[in-house]
Design a protein around this motif. Sequence first.
Motif, PDB file in Angstrom:
ATOM      1  N   ASP A   1      68.892  37.059 -25.455  1.00  0.00           N
ATOM      2  CA  ASP A   1      69.073  37.757 -24.171  1.00  0.00           C
ATOM      3  C   ASP A   1      69.831  36.901 -23.159  1.00  0.00           C
ATOM      4  OD1 ASP A   1      67.750  40.028 -25.061  1.00  0.00           O
ATOM      5  OD2 ASP A   1      65.794  39.278 -24.439  1.00  0.00           O
ATOM      6  N   CYS A   2      70.868  36.243 -23.584  1.00  0.00           N
ATOM      7  CA  CYS A   2      71.729  35.513 -22.667  1.00  0.00           C
ATOM      8  C   CYS A   2      72.689  36.496 -21.990  1.00  0.00           C
ATOM      9  CB  CYS A   2      72.521  34.441 -23.413  1.00  0.00           C
ATOM     10  SG  CYS A   2      71.464  33.177 -24.184  1.00  0.00           S
ATOM     11  N   PHE A   3      73.260  36.073 -20.862  1.00  0.00           N
ATOM     12  CA  PHE A   3      74.121  36.990 -20.127  1.00  0.00           C
ATOM     13  C   PHE A   3      75.001  36.220 -19.159  1.00  0.00           C
ATOM     14  CE2 PHE A   3      70.177  36.561 -17.776  1.00  0.00           C
ATOM     15  CZ  PHE A   3      70.616  36.292 -16.483  1.00  0.00           C
ATOM     16  N   TYR A   4      76.086  36.882 -18.741  1.00  0.00           N
ATOM     17  CA  TYR A   4      76.939  36.434 -17.643  1.00  0.00           C
ATOM     18  C   TYR A   4      76.631  37.348 -16.446  1.00  0.00           C
ATOM     19  CZ  TYR A   4      79.925  33.837 -20.939  1.00  0.00           C
ATOM     20  OH  TYR A   4      80.428  32.959 -21.893  1.00  0.00           O
ATOM     21  N   LEU A   5      76.487  36.757 -15.273  1.00  0.00           N
ATOM     22  CA  LEU A   5      76.190  37.534 -14.071  1.00  0.00           C
ATOM     23  C   LEU A   5      77.348  37.424 -13.092  1.00  0.00           C
ATOM     24  CD1 LEU A   5      74.257  39.237 -12.353  1.00  0.00           C
ATOM     25  CD2 LEU A   5      73.246  37.097 -11.517  1.00  0.00           C
ATOM     26  N   PHE A   6      77.863  38.580 -12.684  1.00  0.00           N
ATOM     27  CA  PHE A   6      78.949  38.660 -11.707  1.00  0.00           C
ATOM     28  C   PHE A   6      78.488  39.532 -10.532  1.00  0.00           C
ATOM     29  CE2 PHE A   6      80.674  38.083 -15.901  1.00  0.00           C
ATOM     30  CZ  PHE A   6      81.685  37.164 -15.755  1.00  0.00           C
ATOM     31  N   GLU A   7      79.216  39.424  -9.440  1.00  0.00           N
ATOM     32  CA  GLU A   7      78.957  40.311  -8.315  1.00  0.00           C
ATOM     33  C   GLU A   7      80.257  40.659  -7.614  1.00  0.00           C
ATOM     34  OE1 GLU A   7      76.418  38.626  -5.383  1.00  0.00           O
ATOM     35  OE2 GLU A   7      77.933  37.197  -4.639  1.00  0.00           O
TER      36      GLU A   7
END
Length: 270
Positions: A159-165
């Motif tokens: 459950d790894c991820f990249y977070l953007f906004e």
Amino acid sequence: MYAQLWCLCLVAATAFAADQPVDDCVLTGGDKKSAAEQALLQRLAPLKTKKFEATIQEGDDSYKYTFVVCGRVNASTSPNAGLVQSKVGSTEVTVIGRIDDTHILNGTDWIMLFYKSGDKYDNHCDHEPRKAMIMISCNKNTLGDGFTIINEERNKSKDCFYLFEMDSSLACPAEESHLSVGSILLIVFAVILAVYIIGGFLYQRFVVGAKGIEQFPNITFWQEFGNLVADGCDFACRSRPRSSETAYRGVGDDQLGEEPEERDDHLLPM
């Protein structure tokens, strides 16, 4: 023979369609699609196919992230890729998420867009596919701006991820009208009254040829109506008649009138 040929053509057509890149976000969920997710994608329609970029420095290397809202970053090199990472000065491109595996949800003033099925990790997260999470926050001053990378969570076994906004007015809640029913009725009444007065004035002046106060529409009716209203108000609001005699009068000297002078000269002797 014809049946076999037909089956072969059908299989070939299916395989060809499966290989074709999609041009829009494809929601996950099997045959049944969420109506709420489809509505959110419709809200993002003005941003579709728009490209946003962000650059981050990691040590001596710079990485550029390219994000397209429900569109392909590069159809020739990365089919269905909606968000990619490229190393500055290198041709190496890593797909972070694809638009044919999309999930979307929202809150009061934000929308979260998920792109899944990216390229697999080499040495992290048990070689699972990469995943991108794009937080779109409410900002009434821009349609879409401020795309940045917040974090890459890859220190887990899964459950790894990249977070953007990024910011967008499309994530803002719809503004409710503050006008009550009474206010709307008053506005409608005022508009009708204005049309009546202006239209009647123009008709009386240019069609009938009236002058002065006679230009006011239906002036005779309104004068009589005003008199009737005044009479009704006078009748209903006054506590006693306008000119009423005092029911009881005192008998003080100040209230006695002058008695007429009696003439008794005829009684005197001649």
